[in-house]
Design a protein around this motif. Structure first.
Motif, PDB file in Angstrom:
ATOM      1  N   GLY A 250       9.417  -6.270  17.507  1.00 16.01           N
ATOM      2  CA  GLY A 250       8.743  -5.100  16.966  1.00 16.01           C
ATOM      3  C   GLY A 250       8.580  -5.235  15.457  1.00 16.01           C
ATOM      4  O   GLY A 250       9.553  -5.101  14.705  1.00 16.01           O
ATOM      5  N   LEU A 251       7.369  -5.513  15.015  1.00 22.12           N
ATOM      6  CA  LEU A 251       7.095  -5.719  13.595  1.00 22.12           C
ATOM      7  C   LEU A 251       6.944  -4.379  12.879  1.00 22.12           C
ATOM      8  O   LEU A 251       6.164  -3.528  13.300  1.00 22.12           O
ATOM      9  N   ILE A 252       7.713  -4.211  11.798  1.00 17.99           N
ATOM     10  CA  ILE A 252       7.615  -3.005  10.975  1.00 17.99           C
ATOM     11  C   ILE A 252       7.308  -3.445   9.548  1.00 17.99           C
ATOM     12  O   ILE A 252       8.144  -4.056   8.875  1.00 17.99           O
ATOM     13  N   GLU A 253       6.108  -3.161   9.099  1.00 21.82           N
ATOM     14  CA  GLU A 253       5.673  -3.562   7.751  1.00 21.82           C
ATOM     15  C   GLU A 253       6.140  -2.482   6.783  1.00 21.82           C
ATOM     16  O   GLU A 253       5.490  -1.457   6.609  1.00 21.82           O
ATOM     17  N   ILE A 254       7.295  -2.710   6.165  1.00 20.10           N
ATOM     18  CA  ILE A 254       8.004  -1.623   5.481  1.00 20.10           C
ATOM     19  C   ILE A 254       7.473  -1.333   4.079  1.00 20.10           C
ATOM     20  O   ILE A 254       7.835  -0.320   3.487  1.00 20.10           O
ATOM     21  N   GLY A 255       6.623  -2.201   3.544  1.00 18.52           N
ATOM     22  CA  GLY A 255       6.057  -1.936   2.229  1.00 18.52           C
ATOM     23  C   GLY A 255       5.207  -3.095   1.762  1.00 18.52           C
ATOM     24  O   GLY A 255       5.444  -4.247   2.133  1.00 18.52           O
ATOM     25  N   ASN A 256       4.197  -2.793   0.950  1.00 16.25           N
ATOM     26  CA  ASN A 256       3.312  -3.851   0.449  1.00 16.25           C
ATOM     27  C   ASN A 256       3.355  -3.980  -1.067  1.00 16.25           C
ATOM     28  O   ASN A 256       2.450  -4.553  -1.672  1.00 16.25           O
ATOM     29  N   VAL A 257       4.415  -3.441  -1.686  1.00 16.54           N
ATOM     30  CA  VAL A 257       4.619  -3.658  -3.119  1.00 16.54           C
ATOM     31  C   VAL A 257       5.187  -5.064  -3.284  1.00 16.54           C
ATOM     32  O   VAL A 257       6.193  -5.412  -2.652  1.00 16.54           O
TER      33      VAL A 257
ATOM     34  N   ASN B  26      -3.840  -7.715  -7.217  1.00 18.25           N
ATOM     35  CA  ASN B  26      -4.897  -7.062  -6.453  1.00 18.25           C
ATOM     36  C   ASN B  26      -4.871  -5.551  -6.699  1.00 18.25           C
ATOM     37  O   ASN B  26      -4.072  -4.817  -6.111  1.00 18.25           O
ATOM     38  N   LYS B  27      -5.771  -5.101  -7.547  1.00 18.17           N
ATOM     39  CA  LYS B  27      -5.822  -3.680  -7.903  1.00 18.17           C
ATOM     40  C   LYS B  27      -6.460  -2.830  -6.798  1.00 18.17           C
ATOM     41  O   LYS B  27      -6.414  -1.602  -6.850  1.00 18.17           O
ATOM     42  N   ASN B  28      -7.070  -3.472  -5.817  1.00 22.71           N
ATOM     43  CA  ASN B  28      -7.699  -2.734  -4.719  1.00 22.71           C
ATOM     44  C   ASN B  28      -6.742  -2.456  -3.561  1.00 22.71           C
ATOM     45  O   ASN B  28      -7.128  -1.848  -2.577  1.00 22.71           O
ATOM     46  N   CYS B  29      -5.519  -2.916  -3.706  1.00 24.21           N
ATOM     47  CA  CYS B  29      -4.522  -2.735  -2.651  1.00 24.21           C
ATOM     48  C   CYS B  29      -3.846  -1.381  -2.809  1.00 24.21           C
ATOM     49  O   CYS B  29      -3.306  -1.064  -3.877  1.00 24.21           O
ATOM     50  N   SER B  30      -3.888  -0.565  -1.769  1.00 28.21           N
ATOM     51  CA  SER B  30      -3.242   0.751  -1.786  1.00 28.21           C
ATOM     52  C   SER B  30      -1.774   0.570  -1.409  1.00 28.21           C
ATOM     53  O   SER B  30      -1.447   0.235  -0.268  1.00 28.21           O
ATOM     54  N   ARG B  31      -0.885   0.773  -2.368  1.00 25.76           N
ATOM     55  CA  ARG B  31       0.529   0.438  -2.174  1.00 25.76           C
ATOM     56  C   ARG B  31       1.291   1.560  -1.454  1.00 25.76           C
ATOM     57  O   ARG B  31       0.983   2.744  -1.609  1.00 25.76           O
ATOM     58  N   TYR B  32       2.300   1.159  -0.701  1.00 31.49           N
ATOM     59  CA  TYR B  32       3.135   2.129   0.001  1.00 31.49           C
ATOM     60  C   TYR B  32       4.522   1.523   0.213  1.00 31.49           C
ATOM     61  O   TYR B  32       4.734   0.315   0.105  1.00 31.49           O
ATOM     62  N   ARG B  33       5.466   2.356   0.559  1.00 33.64           N
ATOM     63  CA  ARG B  33       6.827   1.946   0.915  1.00 33.64           C
ATOM     64  C   ARG B  33       7.364   2.909   1.956  1.00 33.64           C
ATOM     65  O   ARG B  33       7.342   4.127   1.741  1.00 33.64           O
TER      66      ARG B  33
ATOM     67  N   PRO C  27       3.580   2.466  11.218  1.00 32.41           N
ATOM     68  CA  PRO C  27       2.633   3.586  11.203  1.00 32.41           C
ATOM     69  C   PRO C  27       1.240   3.081  10.853  1.00 32.41           C
ATOM     70  O   PRO C  27       1.084   2.061  10.174  1.00 32.41           O
ATOM     71  N   GLN C  28       0.218   3.803  11.290  1.00 35.25           N
ATOM     72  CA  GLN C  28      -1.153   3.325  11.081  1.00 35.25           C
ATOM     73  C   GLN C  28      -1.472   3.119   9.598  1.00 35.25           C
ATOM     74  O   GLN C  28      -2.160   2.168   9.243  1.00 35.25           O
ATOM     75  N   LYS C  29      -0.936   3.969   8.723  1.00 34.77           N
ATOM     76  CA  LYS C  29      -1.217   3.813   7.284  1.00 34.77           C
ATOM     77  C   LYS C  29      -0.697   2.469   6.785  1.00 34.77           C
ATOM     78  O   LYS C  29      -1.298   1.827   5.915  1.00 34.77           O
ATOM     79  N   ALA C  30       0.429   2.046   7.327  1.00 38.97           N
ATOM     80  CA  ALA C  30       0.986   0.756   6.925  1.00 38.97           C
ATOM     81  C   ALA C  30       0.141  -0.381   7.464  1.00 38.97           C
ATOM     82  O   ALA C  30      -0.166  -1.348   6.756  1.00 38.97           O
TER      83      ALA C  30
END
Length: 352
Positions: free
Chosen positions: A58-65, A79-86, A302-305
């Protein structure tokens, strides 16, 4: 008259070892006939150890920072076009709670590299998962950390660590990464992880910029000598917001062939049919399994991730790639003669 390429393939199956030069000859000589023979051998040796079972993670992409600025990656620092989340620990646990009833017994926490997630936070989350799901394995894929940080993660209960080495050649590594990143440190991390008792995964891109047949041969030799528990390979896929945006992607055929060779190099390897493979071919995952892979990693994020964890263009985020559609994935595997099982799927050690 005997074909020397098929003789090399036979010898690889028998001895699990070739010279780097022989690996290069085999890769350069790939043909549909040779690839079919390699896949048949790979399937046979895999079935001898794992049967027709396919393990799910089960892959959980916990953040893209990410603090790194790798030239090929869509979540690179520049990449300034990347919408960051955690994701918070509670959000990660919610993913696990969704996955457990579906049959997932391994959860993979993957995120941006460069130590962007504090080791204490990683440990707290691992401990929380293990407390609630004690029969499950936790895999981390969070990049490079100091030795003591890895030790703390292991002590917190983490079972496995995935750290793709990207390329076994120092000069090639430097062509793909900024100056502040070090091939030597990448290798130090892999050595530390193994010494600390993690089940360790490495891996590389197929068809990455500046890659040659000889460099791919070095990757196979590295896997042969390092002897990881897992190895994740997938085709290079460019991302529109990176310096390699216009570079050609790697191919399905070469990736599939290398999966078969890896299975012959180390028969008990945990070998994923990756998201990247499924992203460039509608049946890429199935082709990977038929050629010797035995792991798939549906996405519990989650879909946002899923939408923002964009390492490359056109990444799969729905359909059979989504963990919620596990029934579809099971049906697709059954159609080619394989069975997805609800198990941790630890490596089945064989006599070396």
């Amino acid at each position: 008259m005997n074909n020397p390429l098929f003789e090399l393939l036979d010898r690889l199956e028998a001895t699990r070892s070739l010279t780097t030069e022989e690996y290069a000859v085999l890769i350069a000589g790939r043909s549909p006939e040779l690839a079919a023979a390699a896949a048949k051998k790979a399937d046979r040796v895999r079935r001898a150890i794992y049967g027709n079972t396919v393990f799910i993670r089960g892959l959980i992409e916990i953040g893209n920072v990410c603090k790194n600025d790798c030239l090929y990656c869509g979540i690179r620092r520049s990449n300034k076009n990347c919408s960051r989340y955690r994701l918070s620990t509670d959000e990660i646990l919610a993913c696990c709670r969704e996955g457990y009833p579906l049959g997932f017994r391994t959860f993979v926490m993957q995120g941006g590299e460069g130590g962007t997630i504090a080791v204490d936070e990683v440990c707290r989350t691992v401990e929380a998962i293990k407390r609630e799901f004690p029969d499950c394995a936790v895999t981390l894929s969070l990049g490079e950390y100091p030795t003591e940080a890895y030790r703390a993660m292991r002590n917190a209960g983490a079972d496995r660590y995935l750290l793709r080495h990207e390329t076994a050649d120092k000069a090639h590594y430097e062509m793909l990464h900024p100056k502040e990143m070090s091939w030597e440190n990448r290798m130090r991390c892999l050595t530390d992880l193994k010494a600390l008792g993690f089940q360790v995964g490495c891996g590389f891109m197929v068809g990455s910029p500046y890659q040659t047949t000889e460099l791919l041969a070095k990757d196979l030799k590295f896997v042969e000598t390092f002897r990881p528990d897992m190895c994740g390979i997938g085709p290079f896929i460019p991302h529109k917001d990176t310096p390699f945006a216009d570079r050609p992607a790697g191919t399905v055929d070469e990736t599939i062939f290398l999966l078969s060779l890896l299975r012959l190099v180390k028969p008990d390897l945990l070998l994923p049919a990756t998201t990247a493979l499924g992203s460039i071919s509608p049946n890429g995952r199935e082709q990977g399994i038929l050629a010797g892979a035995n792991v798939v990693m549906p996405n519990l994020s989650p879909q946002k991730a899923k939408e923002n964890y964009t390492l490359y263009n056109n990444k799969l985020t729905t359909g059979a790639e989504a963990a919620q559609n596990l029934a579809d994935l099971k049906a697709r595997m059954a159609a080619i003669g394989y069975e997805i099982v609800s198990a941790r799927g630890d490596i089945q050690r064989i006599n070396e």
